[in-house]
Each structure stands twice: as C-alpha cells, then as structure tokens.
Design an enzyme around this catalytic site. Structure first.
Site, PDB file in Angstrom:
ATOM      1  N   ALA A 171     -13.732  -2.570  -3.770  1.00 57.27           N
ATOM      2  CA  ALA A 171     -13.452  -1.558  -4.304  1.00 57.27           C
ATOM      3  C   ALA A 171     -13.012  -0.724  -4.685  1.00 57.27           C
ATOM      4  O   ALA A 171     -13.246   0.295  -5.072  1.00 57.27           O
ATOM      5  CB  ALA A 171     -15.199  -1.412  -5.653  1.00 57.27           C
ATOM      6  N   SER A 172     -13.152  -0.299  -3.344  1.00 65.21           N
ATOM      7  CA  SER A 172     -12.733   1.058  -2.248  1.00 65.21           C
ATOM      8  C   SER A 172     -11.500   1.417  -2.857  1.00 65.21           C
ATOM      9  O   SER A 172     -10.989   2.947  -2.275  1.00 65.21           O
ATOM     10  CB  SER A 172     -13.021   0.652  -0.554  1.00 65.21           C
ATOM     11  OG  SER A 172     -12.329   0.120  -0.465  1.00 65.21           O
ATOM     12  N   TYR A 182      -1.897 -17.517  -1.231  1.00 62.69           N
ATOM     13  CA  TYR A 182      -1.873 -16.538  -1.442  1.00 62.69           C
ATOM     14  C   TYR A 182      -1.834 -17.298  -3.272  1.00 62.69           C
ATOM     15  O   TYR A 182      -2.844 -17.105  -4.289  1.00 62.69           O
ATOM     16  CB  TYR A 182      -1.109 -15.375  -2.068  1.00 62.69           C
ATOM     17  CG  TYR A 182      -1.625 -14.193  -3.066  1.00 62.69           C
ATOM     18  CD1 TYR A 182      -2.709 -13.380  -2.626  1.00 62.69           C
ATOM     19  CD2 TYR A 182      -1.514 -14.037  -3.675  1.00 62.69           C
ATOM     20  CE1 TYR A 182      -3.064 -12.410  -3.485  1.00 62.69           C
ATOM     21  CE2 TYR A 182      -1.319 -12.765  -5.107  1.00 62.69           C
ATOM     22  CZ  TYR A 182      -2.397 -12.049  -4.466  1.00 62.69           C
ATOM     23  OH  TYR A 182      -2.618 -11.342  -5.563  1.00 62.69           O
ATOM     24  N   LYS A 216      -5.157 -17.406  -5.804  1.00 65.87           N
ATOM     25  CA  LYS A 216      -5.433 -17.208  -6.974  1.00 65.87           C
ATOM     26  C   LYS A 216      -5.170 -18.308  -8.243  1.00 65.87           C
ATOM     27  O   LYS A 216      -5.708 -17.939  -9.321  1.00 65.87           O
ATOM     28  CB  LYS A 216      -3.845 -16.084  -7.124  1.00 65.87           C
ATOM     29  CG  LYS A 216      -3.799 -15.352  -6.599  1.00 65.87           C
ATOM     30  CD  LYS A 216      -5.096 -13.713  -6.665  1.00 65.87           C
ATOM     31  CE  LYS A 216      -5.609 -13.745  -5.829  1.00 65.87           C
ATOM     32  NZ  LYS A 216      -6.872 -12.876  -6.177  1.00 65.87           N
ATOM     33  N   SER A 257      -3.587 -12.855 -10.871  1.00 64.75           N
ATOM     34  CA  SER A 257      -2.724 -13.251 -10.054  1.00 64.75           C
ATOM     35  C   SER A 257      -2.242 -13.658 -11.253  1.00 64.75           C
ATOM     36  O   SER A 257      -1.897 -14.302 -11.808  1.00 64.75           O
ATOM     37  CB  SER A 257      -2.550 -13.087  -9.353  1.00 64.75           C
ATOM     38  OG  SER A 257      -1.421 -12.004  -9.018  1.00 64.75           O
TER      39      SER A 257
HETATM   40  P1  NAP Z   1      -5.847  -3.218  -1.755  1.00 68.22           P
HETATM   41  O1  NAP Z   1      -5.376  -1.877  -2.385  1.00 68.22           O
HETATM   42  O2  NAP Z   1      -5.642  -4.012  -0.522  1.00 68.22           O
HETATM   43  O3  NAP Z   1      -7.948  -3.311  -2.020  1.00 68.22           O
HETATM   44  C1  NAP Z   1      -8.902  -4.571  -1.311  1.00 68.22           C
HETATM   45  C2  NAP Z   1     -10.171  -4.281  -1.300  1.00 68.22           C
HETATM   46  O4  NAP Z   1     -10.733  -5.675  -0.848  1.00 68.22           O
HETATM   47  C3  NAP Z   1     -10.345  -3.480  -0.235  1.00 68.22           C
HETATM   48  O5  NAP Z   1     -11.895  -2.250  -1.073  1.00 68.22           O
HETATM   49  C4  NAP Z   1     -11.067  -4.082   0.892  1.00 68.22           C
HETATM   50  O6  NAP Z   1     -11.757  -2.838   1.674  1.00 68.22           O
HETATM   51  C5  NAP Z   1     -11.099  -4.906  -0.111  1.00 68.22           C
HETATM   52  N1  NAP Z   1     -11.353  -5.982   0.820  1.00 68.22           N
HETATM   53  C6  NAP Z   1     -10.235  -7.162   1.804  1.00 68.22           C
HETATM   54  N2  NAP Z   1     -10.865  -8.102   2.523  1.00 68.22           N
HETATM   55  C7  NAP Z   1     -12.307  -8.360   1.499  1.00 68.22           C
HETATM   56  C8  NAP Z   1     -13.835  -8.499   1.869  1.00 68.22           C
HETATM   57  N3  NAP Z   1     -13.596  -9.749   3.063  1.00 68.22           N
HETATM   58  N4  NAP Z   1     -14.771  -8.563   1.407  1.00 68.22           N
HETATM   59  C9  NAP Z   1     -15.271  -7.908   0.690  1.00 68.22           C
HETATM   60  N5  NAP Z   1     -14.034  -6.903  -0.012  1.00 68.22           N
HETATM   61  C10 NAP Z   1     -13.100  -7.137   1.006  1.00 68.22           C
HETATM   62  O7  NAP Z   1      -5.917  -4.703  -2.867  1.00 68.22           O
HETATM   63  P2  NAP Z   1      -5.293  -4.343  -4.460  1.00 68.22           P
HETATM   64  O8  NAP Z   1      -3.626  -4.723  -4.202  1.00 68.22           O
HETATM   65  O9  NAP Z   1      -6.922  -4.048  -5.050  1.00 68.22           O
HETATM   66  O10 NAP Z   1      -5.991  -6.048  -4.702  1.00 68.22           O
HETATM   67  C11 NAP Z   1      -7.355  -6.608  -5.646  1.00 68.22           C
HETATM   68  C12 NAP Z   1      -7.080  -7.454  -6.520  1.00 68.22           C
HETATM   69  O11 NAP Z   1      -6.229  -8.159  -7.333  1.00 68.22           O
HETATM   70  C13 NAP Z   1      -6.857  -8.986  -5.211  1.00 68.22           C
HETATM   71  O12 NAP Z   1      -7.536 -10.093  -5.725  1.00 68.22           O
HETATM   72  C14 NAP Z   1      -5.631  -8.781  -5.095  1.00 68.22           C
HETATM   73  O13 NAP Z   1      -4.957 -10.864  -5.371  1.00 68.22           O
HETATM   74  C15 NAP Z   1      -5.201  -9.036  -7.113  1.00 68.22           C
HETATM   75  N6  NAP Z   1      -4.329  -8.832  -7.166  1.00 68.22           N
HETATM   76  C16 NAP Z   1      -3.028  -7.360  -6.742  1.00 68.22           C
HETATM   77  C17 NAP Z   1      -2.409  -7.402  -7.944  1.00 68.22           C
HETATM   78  C18 NAP Z   1      -1.462  -6.057  -7.271  1.00 68.22           C
HETATM   79  O14 NAP Z   1      -0.279  -6.056  -7.818  1.00 68.22           O
HETATM   80  N7  NAP Z   1      -2.248  -5.462  -6.499  1.00 68.22           N
HETATM   81  C19 NAP Z   1      -1.176  -8.161  -8.573  1.00 68.22           C
HETATM   82  C20 NAP Z   1      -1.912  -9.378  -8.784  1.00 68.22           C
HETATM   83  C21 NAP Z   1      -3.771  -9.345  -8.702  1.00 68.22           C
HETATM   84  P3  NAP Z   1     -12.046  -3.899   2.772  1.00 68.22           P
HETATM   85  O15 NAP Z   1     -10.709  -3.762   3.262  1.00 68.22           O
HETATM   86  O16 NAP Z   1     -12.800  -2.221   3.476  1.00 68.22           O
HETATM   87  O17 NAP Z   1     -12.661  -4.503   3.151  1.00 68.22           O
END
Ligand code: NAP
Length: 254
Positions: free
Chosen positions: A11-12, A154, A158, A140
């Site tokens: 959530a950062s 990936y 998902k 996703s």
């Molecule tokens: P993001 O902007 O890259 O953010 C990822 C977050 O997860 C960061 O807070 C990161 O912080 C944390 N993280 C990564 N590895 C971790 C671990 N091992 N333990 C704890 N925290 C961890 O990602 P996002 O695009 O928002 O995606 C979030 C979710 O939505 C994912 O599950 C992704 O598959 C899903 N999703 C995203 C999209 C899209 O369009 N963006 C579409 C479909 C689904 P740290 O690195 O500091 O741990």
C-alpha cells in the site's frame, strides 16, 4: 458499524495506496504495509493528513510467514483488532516464456500466489475475532481472463489467486469471514506515468470508457466487498476495467 480496522498490503504506492485511501476517506483505521518502511510511512502520513483518519505504516514482506505474523500483531496492537485484510501486494516483472528462468517463475509465484496464502493465513487469528471479518484479494484480468506477452508466470499467479479464494471462502465461512477478489484492468499507477503520452493514449483508446482506471476505482470495489452490505457475498470476483475485456475486435470500439 464500528470503525473498521484495515490492513492493506503493498500500500505504499499504486493500487494499494488507492485502496488505503478509500478506506481512510470513509473513516477506517488503516495500516499501510510494504517492505520499504520509509515509503509506507510517507504514504501513511500523507493519507492521515488528507483524511483525518488513523493511518499507520507497517513493515512486512508477504513472502515470509514470520514477517506477516509480526505485521498483523502490530496492527492488532495499534488498532485493537483487525476487520479487513486487503491482500494486494504483487509484482509483475516481464519475462518471455522462452527465456524465463525458474528463478523468474519462483519470484512471481512466491510473491503473488504464495504471498496471498501467507498473508491470509497470518491474518486468520485476528479476523476470527472480528464480528465481520473480510478478505479482499487483488487479482487481475491478466491470467483469469486475458493474456499479455511476458506475463505467463504473472497470469498464472493471478488466476491461481481465484482458485485460492474459492476454497478459502468456504473454510473461513464458519467464522463469518468473507473472501472475495477484485480484478483490475489497466490502472494508472506511478509506474505507468513515465510511459509517455502516446503509449498511455493508445492504451486508453483500447478501453470502452476511454481512460485508464484510477487506483481509487479499485479501492471502491474493495470497499464494497468489505462493507456491511456485502456481508452475504463470498468467493466472488468483480472486474474493474472500464469494459476493457469486452470488445470482440478493434471495430467494436468504434
Ligand atoms: P506497484 O505500484 O508496483 O506497488 C506494489 C506495492 O507492493 C508496493 O507498495 C510494494 O512496496 C509492495 N510489495 C511488493 N512486493 C512486496 C512484498 N514481497 N511484500 C510486501 N509488499 C510488497 O503495484 P500495483 O500496480 O499497484 O499493483 C498492485 C496489485 O494490483 C498487484 O497485485 C498487481 O498484480 C495488481 N494489478 C495491478 C494492475 C495495474 O494496472 N497496475 C492491474 C491488475 C492487477 P515494497 O516494494 O516496498 O515492498
């Protein structure tokens, strides 16, 4: 309903921050979890200031049971309990299938799929003490519905999350805990912002609603699954993608 106590993993930034923001705007106590504690703290103080809600940062790694157990304990200590777990943390490094190493595969599956199992299992003791325990997983459209080159691992992770929730919801029903998943389409996150205007407008044009999703679009769906009104909904999914998966061809987009 009394103040909801919420933990959002990953959530950062990105979607997790959008989820945390929607809960905080609705008066919940929210814990922002990431591995990088400084980044989580910056987000927590930004959201606390913007919403007036109690928002704290917690360090945690979803690939470690020890780390997640400690993180859940920290949230319970700070808020006096846990009602809602948003298992959102995930990674998406691309690797073409022909070049993919076992390490590439393991990293993605360990974080996204095993990480979901570890996160949910760690929170069960706390969620059992809630009068309305809720688990919301971020899956996703990629994997369960669509594919994209470089993301076979990936997509598998998902799709696996959806298999996971369908049995988890049955096992946890006896505690009154619901387990559901949100399936985002293309969401505008910090990571995408640097991709340039052309790339982003091309993506937006392939979506019937002609825009990428906002992180709070996913937050609202998670908030619904966590609401009192969704108390009889479990093991379900919702696609939040502006209609992206529906056009049969480019012609369908007009
Ligand atoms: P993001 O902007 O890259 O953010 C990822 C977050 O997860 C960061 O807070 C990161 O912080 C944390 N993280 C990564 N590895 C971790 C671990 N091992 N333990 C704890 N925290 C961890 O990602 P996002 O695009 O928002 O995606 C979030 C979710 O939505 C994912 O599950 C992704 O598959 C899903 N999703 C995203 C999209 C899209 O369009 N963006 C579409 C479909 C689904 P740290 O690195 O500091 O741990």
């Amino acid at each position: 309903m009394s103040t909801q106590k919420v933990l959002v993993t990953g959530a950062s930034k990105g979607i997790g921050k959008g989820i945390a923001s929607v809960f905080a705007k609705n008066g919940a106590d929210v814990a922002v979890l990431a591995r990088d504690l400084a980044a989580a703290e910056a987000t927590a103080s930004e959201l606390a200031q913007a919403t007036g809600s109690k928002v704290i940062a917690v360090a945690g790694d979803v690939t470690s049971k020890e780390s997640m157990t400690a993180a859940v304990n920290r949230v319970v200590e700070a808020f006096g309990g846990l009602d809602v777990l948003c298992a959102n943390a995930g990674i998406f490094p691309a690797a073409p299938l022909e070049d993919m190493t076992e390490d590439d595969w393991d990293l993605v599956l360990n974080t996204n799929l095993k990480g979901t199992f570890i996160t949910v299992q760690s929170a069960i003791p706390a969620l059992k003490n809630s009068s309305a325990g809720r688990v919301v997983v971020t899956s996703s459209i990629t994997g369960p519905v669509t594919g994209f080159p470089g993301w076979s691992h990936y997509g598998a992770s998902k799709a696996g999350q959806l298999g996971f929730i369908r049995t988890a919801c049955i096992e946890l029903a006896k505690y009154g805990i619901t387990v559901n998943a949100v399936m985002p389409g293309n969401i505008m996150t910090e990571g995408l912002q640097g991709m340039g205007e052309d790339y982003l407008s091309q993506m937006a044009n392939s979506i019937p609603l002609k825009r990428l999703g906002d992180v709070e679009d996913i937050g609202h769906a998670a908030y619904y699954f966590a609401s009192a009104g969704a108390g009889y909904v479990t093991g379900q999914t919702i696609v939040v993608d502006g209609g992206q998966i529906l056009p049969e061809s480019l012609e369908a987009l007009g």
